[in-house]
Enzyme design. Structure first.
Site, mmCIF file in Angstrom:
data_model
loop_
_atom_site.group_PDB
_atom_site.id
_atom_site.type_symbol
_atom_site.label_atom_id
_atom_site.label_comp_id
_atom_site.label_asym_id
_atom_site.label_seq_id
_atom_site.Cartn_x
_atom_site.Cartn_y
_atom_site.Cartn_z
ATOM 1 C CE LYS A 1 -3.163 -3.072 0.327
ATOM 2 N NZ LYS A 1 -3.896 -3.521 -0.855
ATOM 3 C CG ASP B 1 -4.117 -1.427 -3.650
ATOM 4 O OD1 ASP B 1 -4.583 -0.440 -4.278
ATOM 5 O OD2 ASP B 1 -4.840 -2.261 -3.062
ATOM 6 C CD GLU C 1 -5.417 -3.471 -6.378
ATOM 7 O OE1 GLU C 1 -4.580 -4.381 -6.566
ATOM 8 O OE2 GLU C 1 -6.346 -3.568 -5.574
ATOM 9 C CG ASP D 1 -9.691 -3.143 -5.639
ATOM 10 O OD1 ASP D 1 -10.622 -3.933 -5.821
ATOM 11 O OD2 ASP D 1 -9.044 -3.114 -4.574
ATOM 12 C CE LYS E 1 -10.552 -5.550 -2.062
ATOM 13 N NZ LYS E 1 -9.601 -5.342 -3.168
HETATM 14 MG MG MG Z 1 -7.009 -2.675 -3.797
#
Ligand code: MG
Length: 367
Positions: A165, A193, A218, A241, A265
């Site tokens: 991240k 991400d 991402e 995402d 997701k």
């Molecule tokens: Mg993500």
């Protein structure tokens, strides 16, 4: 077969370690999950889970899950839970939008359909594909040294793909990417991400400065249009995402060539039923997927694992297990980390049954 009772349980899920994403601007210490129990008039029980990743990650929040369940539970009483598309249409008519609320209902219906037919959910979603599901870790935003340390800890648990991240600070992000790339053994790979933290100019600077480092990027920016601008000015594979919420979002991204992969997701898109439609479209159009849950415990993770297990290996990138970061276990069975890979259970339904003592008393019950 009719749905005769719906009950929901609130379970607080402490994270094993405080967790930061989006360049550190979003902090999480525990998740608030709602576990749903659907019972039929012939005694079958199906389980679902709805757990947004806190309130700041997506347009969804835990108390919203429970408020929405109070709205929807009376609407689905009396329906046949095996007719899952019908259940979804009833929910969509009763409450347009709010996909993250509907996912738990949809999940519990798949569990019942599996138990009623003696089949694992993966077999109902198209059929189990051979091969283990590759997992990826989730590495909190930190200093370059901290992130390299977290990757080493994930490696010790078997992870070989790492979702790191980052975001917000161009110079620091380039430093993070260089440090992580320099520490990575052969055979491991990284997704950076960004969780929407960059503006396009920042994304373009970082990605072009690091173009010699193989990696996926991402959700670089907040909006689809900003991400598309980044796509056109960079060369690395991009994963969308947060901006893929309904089927039309995916259709547009594929048509525009906006990404090479998506984060699928199940909670974010409204459940397994809607996620399966997106999965099939991705398989047909050459988009790779990270198939996983938004957050939560082993129940939601296992539902996502069934979708991943029924997806051709060629089109899967990796699956994240939220529960592997949580200090409380809610259920027996399910898809666990087996040294960096997992498998969907082979028994009927989801193959995961909650511990009664973890659930406590229901926070709502209908029927
Ligand atoms: Mg993500």
């Amino acid at each position: 077969m009719k749905i005769s009772r719906v009950a929901a349980y609130r379970v607080v899920l402490p994270l094993e370690h405080p967790y930061r994403l989006s360049g550190g601007r979003l902090l999480f210490e525990e998740l608030d999950s709602t576990i749903l129990r659907i019972e039929t008039d012939d005694g079958l029980v199906g389980w679902g889970e709805g757990c947004p990743w806190g309130s700041t990650y997506l347009p969804g929040f835990a108390r919203g899950v429970r408020a929405g369940m109070e709205e929807l539970a009376p609407q689905i009483l009396g329906l046949d839970p095996r007719r899952i598309d019908v259940v979804n249409r009833v929910m969509d008519t009763a409450l347009p939008g709010h996909p993250y609320i509907k996912s738990a209902f949809d999940m519990a219906c798949w569990d019942i359909l599996g138990k009623a037919t003696g089949l694992a959910v993966a077999d109902l979603l198209g059929g189990r594909c051979e091969g283990a599901i590759t997992l990826h870790s989730s590495i909190s935003t930190g200093t370059p040294e901290e992130m390299v340390g977290l990757i080493a800890a994930a490696r010790a648990k078997g992870y070989r793909i790492h979702s790191c991240k980052v975001g917000a600070d161009v110079a620091m992000d380039i430093e993070r990417i260089r440090a992580i790339a320099g520490s990575l053994p052969a055979g491991e790979s990284v997704t950076y991400d960004v969780n929407r933290a960059w503006l396009p100019d920042q994304a373009i600077q970082v990605m072009n400065a690091a173009r010699d480092v193989p990696a996926y990027y991402e959700q670089p920016c907040e909006t689809y249009e900003e991400c598309l601008a980044v796509r056109r000015a960079t060369s690395q594979p991009i994963i969308l995402d947060e901006t893929i919420q309904v089927f039309g979002d995916l259709l547009r991204a594929q048509r525009d060539g906006a990404c090479e992969a998506i984060g699928l997701k199940i909670g974010r898109v409204g459940g397994l039923t809607k996620a399966r439609r997106m999965r099939d479209f991705c398989v047909s159009t050459g988009l790779r997927m990270n198939i996983e849950e938004t957050g939560g415990s082993i129940i939601g993770d296992t539902a996502a694992a069934h979708l991943a297990q029924s997806t051709p290996e060629t089109h899967r990138r990796a699956t994240w297990l939220s529960h592997d970061m949580i200090a409380v276990d809610t259920a027996v069975g399910g898809a666990r980390n087996e040294g960096g890979v997992t498998h969907a259970p082979e028994g009927p339904g989801l193959g995961v049954e909650p511990y009664e003592e973890v659930l406590g008393a229901p926070v709502m019950a209908f029927g």
